[in-house]
Design an enzyme around this catalytic site. Structure first.
Site: not given
Ligand code: AMP
Length: 281
Positions: A30, A35, A37, A61, A147, A153, A176, A185-186
């Site tokens: 999203m 890092e 991502h 979602q 991730g 998920q 990470v 996290s974003s």
């Molecule tokens: P999002 O943009 O939050 O929907 O996340 C996109 C993908 O990045 C998903 O598969 C998440 O699980 C993964 N992701 C988000 N944060 C992390 C993290 N800290 N370490 C590893 N993968 C991550």
């Protein structure tokens, strides 16, 4: 790097790549990339020979009272990050391209989606499964990387791929973390410095649970009690859930840790900011 914003163009491009015998590795996101991502992008690079990243804040979602409107976005910065990671294609469609007027089809996974985030965010997995089914049909990946940070998920997606006979492999990459342990996290961008200090205690609580397990105690109630106790002593944190489930089935585990298969997952409010984290015992 090519940036694509229409479904048609992305599908044509994916068909051409497949016809040329290229292996497509896909990272759905999203945006507001960090890092975590980018670690998935690197994993994708190892798993295929063309890397596609999608950047799409998926409205289906988000629940009506959630943070869709204020979800952080910065497409220019994301494109720079993708470019410097050697991403081949970014698929960044507008909402109207993914959900044109009259859109009415949704995908529901009805077992693993039930507990934890499924309970506290009822619309969430329906939206995730719907958008990912669409993205898989648009990007046509051989491999998609997710991730461990979003462990439920990842489990739901693996299960959906199996149930729907989708022809792709799901790879899950480790979480990470920031130097102090906070899972990237974003949504961390919402945290003010005083909230950030409390948010780091989520990982500390999980680590405490892990330490108890490593000391020889494998009683799940005992481990969860310690984690919940730690979280409840932190001023700005409020526990939404802290549960032990089977890593693959997401079924609650009631008695003893099953080594290598036990996921301890938690979601908390840090003031009004919802954060999740987990560990595998
Ligand atoms: P999002 O943009 O939050 O929907 O996340 C996109 C993908 O990045 C998903 O598969 C998440 O699980 C993964 N992701 C988000 N944060 C992390 C993290 N800290 N370490 C590893 N993968 C991550």
């Amino acid at each position: 790097m090519q940036v694509i914003s229409t479904v048609n163009e992305m599908q044509t491009c994916a068909n051409d790549l497949r016809n040329a015998g290229r292996k497509i590795a896909f990272v759905p996101t999203m945006g507001y990339l960090h890092e975590g991502h980018l670690s998935l992008v690197r994993k994708a690079r190892e798993s295929g020979d063309v890397v596609v990243v999608s950047i799409f804040v998926n409205p289906t979602q988000f629940g009506p009272s959630e943070d869709l409107d204020k979800y952080p976005r910065n497409l220019d910065k994301d494109l720079e990050a993708c470019e410097s990671e050697g991403v081949d294609y970014v698929f960044a469609p507008p909402t109207s391209e993914m959900y044109p007027s009259g859109y009415s089809t949704f995908v529901n996974e009805e077992s693993l989606s039930g507990p934890m985030c499924g309970k506290s965010r009822p619309a969430f997995f329906r939206g995730v499964c719907t958008v990912l089914t669409k993205l898989f049909n648009i990007v046509k990946p051989h491999v998609a990387v997710f991730g461990q940070k979003d462990a439920q998920q990842a489990a739901v997606v693996k299960h959906m791929v199996k149930d729907l006979n989708l022809e792709l492999e799901i790879v899950v990459a480790p979480t990470v973390r920031e130097a102090d342990g906070l899972a990237m996290s974003s949504r961390n961008s919402y945290l003010k410095p005083f909230q950030r200090q409390d948010a780091v205690q989520i990982h500390k609580a999980l680590q405490k649970g892990a330490a108890i397990y490593e000391s020889g105690i494998d009683n799940i109630d005992r481990i969860l009690a310690e984690i919940i106790h730690h979280l409840s002593t932190v001023r700005r944190l409020r526990v939404i859930y802290a549960e032990a489930v089977d890593l693959e089935t997401m079924k609650p585990l009631r008695t003893r840790v099953e080594k290598g298969h036990t996921l301890i997952a938690t979601a908390v409010w840090c003031d009004e900011i919802r954060l999740i984290d987990n560990i595998i015992l």
